[in-house]
Design a protein around this motif. Structure first.
Motif, PDB file in Angstrom:
ATOM      1  N   LYS A  76    -121.140 -38.916 -48.427  1.00 46.58           N
ATOM      2  CA  LYS A  76    -119.968 -38.595 -49.246  1.00 46.58           C
ATOM      3  C   LYS A  76    -120.348 -37.669 -50.410  1.00 46.58           C
ATOM      4  O   LYS A  76    -119.579 -36.771 -50.794  1.00 46.58           O
ATOM      5  CB  LYS A  76    -119.338 -39.877 -49.791  1.00 46.58           C
ATOM      6  CG  LYS A  76    -118.562 -40.697 -48.779  1.00 46.58           C
ATOM      7  CD  LYS A  76    -117.954 -41.914 -49.459  1.00 46.58           C
ATOM      8  CE  LYS A  76    -117.094 -42.728 -48.510  1.00 46.58           C
ATOM      9  NZ  LYS A  76    -116.502 -43.913 -49.178  1.00 46.58           N
ATOM     10  N   LYS A  77    -121.531 -37.884 -50.970  1.00 48.82           N
ATOM     11  CA  LYS A  77    -121.973 -37.070 -52.100  1.00 48.82           C
ATOM     12  C   LYS A  77    -122.351 -35.660 -51.669  1.00 48.82           C
ATOM     13  O   LYS A  77    -122.178 -34.701 -52.430  1.00 48.82           O
ATOM     14  CB  LYS A  77    -123.165 -37.748 -52.785  1.00 48.82           C
ATOM     15  CG  LYS A  77    -122.811 -39.032 -53.524  1.00 48.82           C
ATOM     16  CD  LYS A  77    -124.052 -39.683 -54.101  1.00 48.82           C
ATOM     17  CE  LYS A  77    -123.702 -40.994 -54.806  1.00 48.82           C
ATOM     18  NZ  LYS A  77    -124.907 -41.704 -55.333  1.00 48.82           N
ATOM     19  N   GLU A  78    -122.887 -35.528 -50.439  1.00 51.58           N
ATOM     20  CA  GLU A  78    -123.303 -34.211 -49.940  1.00 51.58           C
ATOM     21  C   GLU A  78    -122.705 -34.003 -48.546  1.00 51.58           C
ATOM     22  O   GLU A  78    -123.408 -34.105 -47.533  1.00 51.58           O
ATOM     23  CB  GLU A  78    -124.819 -34.121 -49.877  1.00 51.58           C
ATOM     24  CG  GLU A  78    -125.503 -34.276 -51.228  1.00 51.58           C
ATOM     25  CD  GLU A  78    -127.009 -34.123 -51.113  1.00 51.58           C
ATOM     26  OE1 GLU A  78    -127.484 -32.983 -51.041  1.00 51.58           O
ATOM     27  OE2 GLU A  78    -127.705 -35.158 -51.057  1.00 51.58           O
ATOM     28  N   PRO A  79    -121.405 -33.716 -48.476  1.00 50.45           N
ATOM     29  CA  PRO A  79    -120.715 -33.615 -47.179  1.00 50.45           C
ATOM     30  C   PRO A  79    -121.332 -32.550 -46.258  1.00 50.45           C
ATOM     31  O   PRO A  79    -121.650 -31.442 -46.691  1.00 50.45           O
ATOM     32  CB  PRO A  79    -119.287 -33.225 -47.569  1.00 50.45           C
ATOM     33  CG  PRO A  79    -119.151 -33.640 -48.997  1.00 50.45           C
ATOM     34  CD  PRO A  79    -120.496 -33.470 -49.606  1.00 50.45           C
ATOM     35  N   GLY A  80    -121.507 -32.938 -44.991  1.00 44.86           N
ATOM     36  CA  GLY A  80    -121.958 -31.999 -43.982  1.00 44.86           C
ATOM     37  C   GLY A  80    -123.413 -31.606 -44.052  1.00 44.86           C
ATOM     38  O   GLY A  80    -123.837 -30.661 -43.365  1.00 44.86           O
ATOM     39  N   THR A  81    -124.223 -32.302 -44.837  1.00 45.08           N
ATOM     40  CA  THR A  81    -125.637 -31.928 -44.983  1.00 45.08           C
ATOM     41  C   THR A  81    -126.598 -32.904 -44.306  1.00 45.08           C
ATOM     42  O   THR A  81    -127.733 -32.531 -44.017  1.00 45.08           O
ATOM     43  CB  THR A  81    -126.015 -31.827 -46.477  1.00 45.08           C
ATOM     44  OG1 THR A  81    -125.844 -33.104 -47.093  1.00 45.08           O
ATOM     45  CG2 THR A  81    -125.149 -30.791 -47.179  1.00 45.08           C
ATOM     46  N   ILE A  82    -126.173 -34.122 -44.070  1.00 46.21           N
ATOM     47  CA  ILE A  82    -127.055 -35.108 -43.435  1.00 46.21           C
ATOM     48  C   ILE A  82    -126.864 -35.027 -41.922  1.00 46.21           C
ATOM     49  O   ILE A  82    -125.805 -35.368 -41.388  1.00 46.21           O
ATOM     50  CB  ILE A  82    -126.756 -36.531 -43.945  1.00 46.21           C
ATOM     51  CG1 ILE A  82    -127.015 -36.619 -45.451  1.00 46.21           C
ATOM     52  CG2 ILE A  82    -127.608 -37.559 -43.183  1.00 46.21           C
ATOM     53  CD1 ILE A  82    -126.673 -37.963 -46.067  1.00 46.21           C
ATOM     54  N   GLY A 106    -114.381 -41.385 -44.706  1.00 47.23           N
ATOM     55  CA  GLY A 106    -114.208 -40.094 -45.359  1.00 47.23           C
ATOM     56  C   GLY A 106    -115.500 -39.327 -45.527  1.00 47.23           C
ATOM     57  O   GLY A 106    -115.504 -38.207 -46.048  1.00 47.23           O
ATOM     58  N   ALA A 107    -116.603 -39.895 -45.091  1.00 45.04           N
ATOM     59  CA  ALA A 107    -117.891 -39.198 -45.152  1.00 45.04           C
ATOM     60  C   ALA A 107    -117.945 -38.111 -44.084  1.00 45.04           C
ATOM     61  O   ALA A 107    -117.249 -38.194 -43.062  1.00 45.04           O
ATOM     62  CB  ALA A 107    -119.029 -40.193 -44.953  1.00 45.04           C
ATOM     63  N   ARG A 108    -118.775 -37.089 -44.297  1.00 50.11           N
ATOM     64  CA  ARG A 108    -118.968 -36.039 -43.301  1.00 50.11           C
ATOM     65  C   ARG A 108    -120.446 -35.828 -43.058  1.00 50.11           C
ATOM     66  O   ARG A 108    -121.218 -35.601 -43.993  1.00 50.11           O
ATOM     67  CB  ARG A 108    -118.319 -34.724 -43.754  1.00 50.11           C
ATOM     68  CG  ARG A 108    -116.889 -34.581 -43.309  1.00 50.11           C
ATOM     69  CD  ARG A 108    -116.405 -33.140 -43.276  1.00 50.11           C
ATOM     70  NE  ARG A 108    -116.776 -32.356 -44.428  1.00 50.11           N
ATOM     71  CZ  ARG A 108    -117.592 -31.293 -44.376  1.00 50.11           C
ATOM     72  NH1 ARG A 108    -118.153 -30.926 -43.246  1.00 50.11           N
ATOM     73  NH2 ARG A 108    -117.855 -30.607 -45.473  1.00 50.11           N
ATOM     74  N   PHE A 109    -120.826 -35.931 -41.782  1.00 48.77           N
ATOM     75  CA  PHE A 109    -122.204 -35.721 -41.368  1.00 48.77           C
ATOM     76  C   PHE A 109    -122.298 -34.420 -40.570  1.00 48.77           C
ATOM     77  O   PHE A 109    -121.285 -33.794 -40.244  1.00 48.77           O
ATOM     78  CB  PHE A 109    -122.686 -36.886 -40.504  1.00 48.77           C
ATOM     79  CG  PHE A 109    -122.750 -38.210 -41.216  1.00 48.77           C
ATOM     80  CD1 PHE A 109    -123.916 -38.617 -41.836  1.00 48.77           C
ATOM     81  CD2 PHE A 109    -121.635 -39.045 -41.259  1.00 48.77           C
ATOM     82  CE1 PHE A 109    -123.980 -39.842 -42.492  1.00 48.77           C
ATOM     83  CE2 PHE A 109    -121.692 -40.272 -41.918  1.00 48.77           C
ATOM     84  CZ  PHE A 109    -122.858 -40.667 -42.535  1.00 48.77           C
ATOM     85  N   LEU A 110    -123.520 -34.016 -40.231  1.00 44.71           N
ATOM     86  CA  LEU A 110    -123.768 -32.834 -39.417  1.00 44.71           C
ATOM     87  C   LEU A 110    -124.267 -33.277 -38.045  1.00 44.71           C
ATOM     88  O   LEU A 110    -125.347 -33.865 -37.932  1.00 44.71           O
ATOM     89  CB  LEU A 110    -124.816 -31.933 -40.084  1.00 44.71           C
ATOM     90  CG  LEU A 110    -125.269 -30.703 -39.286  1.00 44.71           C
ATOM     91  CD1 LEU A 110    -124.103 -29.743 -39.066  1.00 44.71           C
ATOM     92  CD2 LEU A 110    -126.422 -30.011 -40.012  1.00 44.71           C
ATOM     93  N   HIS A 111    -123.482 -33.014 -37.007  1.00 46.41           N
ATOM     94  CA  HIS A 111    -123.833 -33.448 -35.659  1.00 46.41           C
ATOM     95  C   HIS A 111    -124.784 -32.456 -34.998  1.00 46.41           C
ATOM     96  O   HIS A 111    -124.520 -31.250 -34.958  1.00 46.41           O
ATOM     97  CB  HIS A 111    -122.566 -33.595 -34.811  1.00 46.41           C
ATOM     98  CG  HIS A 111    -122.836 -34.062 -33.411  1.00 46.41           C
ATOM     99  ND1 HIS A 111    -122.113 -33.637 -32.317  1.00 46.41           N
ATOM    100  CD2 HIS A 111    -123.778 -34.932 -32.926  1.00 46.41           C
ATOM    101  CE1 HIS A 111    -122.582 -34.221 -31.229  1.00 46.41           C
ATOM    102  NE2 HIS A 111    -123.587 -35.000 -31.580  1.00 46.41           N
TER     103      HIS A 111
END
Length: 321
Positions: free
Chosen positions: A147-153, A176-181
């Motif tokens: 959540k703190k760094e969306p799309g970076t993990i 609501g978190a965003r990860f990188l697939h």
């Protein structure tokens, strides 16, 4: 004249027996069988397939040769299986959910109807894994970081529409978190990328990661079954941690549609016998394979129910990237 006809009967009968159409067909199988695995060597599907193949050979009296055809979330291998001659000499391992999700999400080169189920062998709950020195000690901490760094993990899976991928999409929707697939051709590549620190998170099934965990190479943050798997009683489920995420993968054996019923029954008997074989069960325990045997009809029922479930999910939340 009557005497002459009677004298001809023995020779006529012999000729009929010797004619090609009247000769008995060879018993199945009379030569080796090929088992297609739609994922890379070294993963959970490959391990289960090779273990089962060795035990099937005892009942069939023939070699079962495992060949890997990885790629496109299983589509390459399953398309080859679907196109194979339906004579029982080519069978394959099929995995949920991708055996049903791939044709839902795109114009695939196979449909579920292209196969006839033989038996299910494994039902493996999903898992979320990190390295032992990872800063995240729980699934909650991982979610908060995303959540703190969306799309970076980044997280690795066995492909788009796999149980691993769908689990993380569900986690994103709920939090609501965003990860990188980052999709791979098999769980062995996902694990390798994690070991080499090219990935911070691996999402592979519990049976695929448990051996690494026992060696201290990885640490599980959560398992994705409805309850804790008996082989990992200390690993909390996602639900226990406040996230309603349940995913896993069934792995079973199928043949191309159109296989003659006697051949299908012979194959089903061989698989059932292999699963009951003490040597197979010992190897399955050593490899931490979560066994769940289903015969042809029960396996088919499960597959159809899963297809309905994922078709509804696709209508609400398409997962194609």
């Amino acid at each position: 004249m009557r005497r002459r006809l009677l004298s001809l009967l023995p020779s006529l009968g012999l000729a009929a027996l010797l004619s090609p159409g009247a000769q008995a067909q060879p018993a199945f199988p009379d030569h080796p069988i090929t088992m297609i695995v739609a994922y890379a060597a070294g993963g959970g599907t490959d391990t289960a397939a090779r273990t089962l193949a060795r035990s099937m050979e005892k009942g069939l009296g023939q070699t079962v040769v495992v060949v890997n055809r990885p790629g496109a979330a299983g589509e390459i291998g399953w398309a080859e299986l679907a196109r194979s001659k339906p004579d029982g000499y080519t069978i394959g391992f099929i995995n949920t959910p991708t055996i049903v999700t791939v044709p839902i999400e795109r114009q695939a080169r196979f449909q579920l109807e292209d196969f006839v189920p033989i038996a299910n062998i494994v039902d493996d709950p999903g898992g979320i894994w990190v390295l032992p020195d990872s800063p995240w000690r729980s699934l909650k901490e991982l979610v908060e970081a995303a959540k703190k760094e969306p799309g970076t993990i980044g997280y690795g899976t066995t492909g788009i529409g796999s149980d691993d991928h769908l689990a993380m999409l569900a986690l994103e929707r709920q939090t609501g978190a965003r990860f990188l697939h980052i999709p791979f051709a098999g769980s062995s590549q996902v694990r390798t990328a994690l070991f080499s620190k090219n990935l911070p998170v691996a999402v592979v099934n519990m049976g695929e990661g448990i051996a690494d965990a026992r060696q201290g190479l990885v640490r599980p943050l959560a398992q994705l079954g409805t309850r804790r798997w008996e082989a990992t009683p200390d690993v909390p489920t996602a639900r226990e941690q406040g996230f309603d995420v349940v995913e896993g993968s069934m792995r079973g054996v199928a043949a191309p549609a159109g296989v003659p019923q006697p051949v299908l029954e012979r194959l089903a008997k061989a698989v059932h016998g292999a699963v009951d074989d003490p040597d197979f069960r010992q190897m399955a325990t050593q490899q931490s394979l979560p066994l769940r045997f289903l015969g042809p009809d029960a396996f088919k029922t499960e597959l159809l129910a899963l297809r309905e479930h994922y078709a509804k999910l696709w209508a609400m939340h398409p997962w194609k990237e």
